[in-house]
Design a protein around this motif. Sequence first.
Motif, PDB file in Angstrom:
ATOM      1  N   SER A   1       0.834  -1.201   0.000  1.00 26.14           N
ATOM      2  CA  SER A   1       0.000   0.000   0.000  1.00 26.14           C
ATOM      3  C   SER A   1       0.869   1.251   0.000  1.00 26.14           C
ATOM      4  O   SER A   1       0.415   2.318  -0.428  1.00 26.14           O
ATOM      5  CB  SER A   1      -0.931   0.002   1.213  1.00 26.14           C
TER       6      SER A   1
ATOM      7  N   ALA B   1       0.792   5.183  -1.250  1.00 30.93           N
ATOM      8  CA  ALA B   1       1.087   6.295  -0.354  1.00 30.93           C
ATOM      9  C   ALA B   1       2.242   7.137  -0.878  1.00 30.93           C
ATOM     10  O   ALA B   1       2.190   8.373  -0.867  1.00 30.93           O
ATOM     11  CB  ALA B   1       1.399   5.774   1.050  1.00 30.93           C
TER      12      ALA B   1
ATOM     13  N   GLU C   1      -4.825   9.612   4.503  1.00 31.54           N
ATOM     14  CA  GLU C   1      -4.907   8.326   3.811  1.00 31.54           C
ATOM     15  C   GLU C   1      -6.052   7.516   4.404  1.00 31.54           C
ATOM     16  O   GLU C   1      -6.305   7.575   5.613  1.00 31.54           O
ATOM     17  CB  GLU C   1      -3.601   7.531   3.959  1.00 31.54           C
TER      18      GLU C   1
ATOM     19  N   TYR D   1      -7.714   3.474   4.001  1.00 34.37           N
ATOM     20  CA  TYR D   1      -7.692   2.129   3.421  1.00 34.37           C
ATOM     21  C   TYR D   1      -8.923   1.398   3.942  1.00 34.37           C
ATOM     22  O   TYR D   1      -9.066   1.181   5.148  1.00 34.37           O
ATOM     23  CB  TYR D   1      -6.413   1.392   3.815  1.00 34.37           C
TER      24      TYR D   1
ATOM     25  N   GLY E   1      -7.829   2.146  -1.564  1.00 32.00           N
ATOM     26  CA  GLY E   1      -6.899   3.052  -0.906  1.00 32.00           C
ATOM     27  C   GLY E   1      -7.051   4.454  -1.455  1.00 32.00           C
ATOM     28  O   GLY E   1      -7.255   4.641  -2.661  1.00 32.00           O
ATOM     29  N   GLU E   2      -6.982   5.437  -0.577  1.00 37.89           N
ATOM     30  CA  GLU E   2      -7.079   6.839  -0.978  1.00 37.89           C
ATOM     31  C   GLU E   2      -5.968   7.618  -0.288  1.00 37.89           C
ATOM     32  O   GLU E   2      -5.643   7.359   0.873  1.00 37.89           O
ATOM     33  CB  GLU E   2      -8.422   7.442  -0.563  1.00 37.89           C
ATOM     34  N   THR E   3      -5.390   8.562  -1.002  1.00 41.44           N
ATOM     35  CA  THR E   3      -4.420   9.468  -0.403  1.00 41.44           C
ATOM     36  C   THR E   3      -4.681  10.877  -0.913  1.00 41.44           C
ATOM     37  O   THR E   3      -4.825  11.089  -2.115  1.00 41.44           O
ATOM     38  CB  THR E   3      -2.974   9.023  -0.705  1.00 41.44           C
TER      39      THR E   3
END
Length: 674
Positions: A168, A172, A601, A603, A615-617
């Motif tokens: 992950s 990131a 972030e 998840y 997943g997001e950032t």
Amino acid sequence: MRTVSSLPYEIKEDEHVWIPTADGTRLAARVWRPLSSEDEPVPAILEYIPYRKRDLTAWRDSIHHPYIAGHGYACVRVDLRGSGDSEGVLRDEYLEQEQLDAEDVLAWIAAQPWCTGRTGMMGISWGGFAALQLAARKPESLGAIVISSFTDDRYSDDMHYEGGCLLSDNLAEAGTMFAHSTLPPDPMLVGGRWRDMWLERMSNAGPWIDEWLEHQHRDEYWQHASVCESYDSVSVPVLASSGWADGYSNAVTRLLENLDVPRKGLIGPWSHKYPHLGVPGPAIGYLQEVVRWWDHWLKDADNGALDGPMLHAWMQDSVPPSTSYEDRPGRWVGEPELPSPHIEPTQYSLARHRIALPENPIPEETLTVESPLSVGQFAGKWASYNAPPDLPYDQREEDGGSLVFDTEALTEPYEILGAPEVTLELSVDKPVAMVAARLSDVAEDGRATRVTYGMLNLTHRDSNEAPEPLEPGRRYRVSFELNGVAQSFPPGHRIRLSLSTSYWPLAWPPPEPVLLSVYTGSSSLTLPRRPISESDEVPTRPFGEPEGAEPISMTQVRPSEHKWTVCRELTDYSSALEIVKDNGTVHFDDIDLDVAKRAYEKYSWVADDFESPTGETNWTVTFSRGGWSATTVTRTRLSCTDADFVLHAQIDGYEGDQRTYSNNWSRVIPRRFV
């Protein structure tokens, strides 16, 4: 850290210097050097990174570059092409253009009247990568390097694909660099061109994860700039360091084993930090060691820089599980060479939930596990950045979804130094599967502190270059290493091996749930035991107190905030790990600049739906001075189906409250045995 205000040389600082490259692009540099270097030239040290000399690394730079310069060196801190105040666009990491630029920079430095023509390179993380990669290219002036938190293997031992498993941190780090590569230069230095330079960056430096997901196997893309492809290309002395809480400690021991140059290694208990700023502590007098290294190799001083062991390592004592530590108790140990004559690889058989010496035949039994997606939610960060709470927490809940093997309670201290290895006789019921292995220190009250871990994408069992699907039901024999560590287990504790078929969100899970069968008797754990007494220790030179130059003045305008939150909604069985890394707003007093930086972030997943992980950032960075303000907002989202990765990314640029630039990306990238 002790601030040193009196140094052997009085220094001057050139805040902004343009260095030309072969194609005419100019790179921005900051230079500290002795006043006397105008008449008495000195060797020069280059640190070459994309993280903004003017502001984001200015505090750290002000501690060590003036300190080294005050010991008789010219220290040159350069922003990569397309970063900070340098011209151009930063399109990806470790590109050929980046290294050609570095060769131009070294040649420029060596030709300056204040330089003797002898240079070194130093750096942490990207800077460590850059120095090692340049050393392999053999620039004429380069005489030695000092590197921290780096790797020699961009595919298998960076934040991209560990054991063929997609980390992950791949997302990131892509989010981090999406933000950093699209930040504006400072108008105070580049003048009215700042807006055009900023727009050029935002228009051309897209989300790098797109490229990284195109290369899911080890190919020429990753082989480029991976020094492990040809260790003999490095011909200059190397001082290498890292920390056990970092993600990059393995490369230190690999360099010591494989390079054929004068070399020293240092691994402490630290996260992703320079050793003089190391947390968890104890931090050490690293800059004294660096100056000693430079004095020997760039000034020919006979100062014993190579005396003592090849490797200094912090042997960690047992501690309760925690997501952060101020200090890790332990002691320094030394190894004369690697592989070390003090390390005895000791193999233990895996019996039914037991780790046993292979003195008696172990009956074969079949043990099975199909791990839930929740195994891994307390895994912590792939590399701790000392942004608490980013270390792994108590492993007991993780062990509930794993196959667990314990030793008997230890009757005497047991110490390991190196990389444990797991060998498994196994079968699975799906063509794509992974196994994660965790080694834990289990206290008498049952609390389990993770010591190290490793992963293997089982389709990569024979090759990272050409993985092959598994045949369901067929037995395979696989071996893989866990990350290296130095750990002392006390009497009364047990050593635990835990195996799981997912480790989300540290690594992306396989396309569908997997039932793993492990066959006891022929499966084993090999520990790098270090059974030597204190009288057998290689003498180590005590490290001095951490010291550095006086840091620049900064004022915290808005407070920082760091959070890790595990959420579980029992109505729809959705879960998430949310991470906030907010540095608040900092005022740089010397240049009257406010910088606000916030990263978020998330998840998430739903029950055991292996197509639900997402997943997001999101990053927001603002620079402001007087009536000027510039903000970049970047967002990256990665989701999946059983066949594809689905990528969405977005960038918005603002001058004050007005949005002046916006762009979006959408991609569907096939999964290739990941």
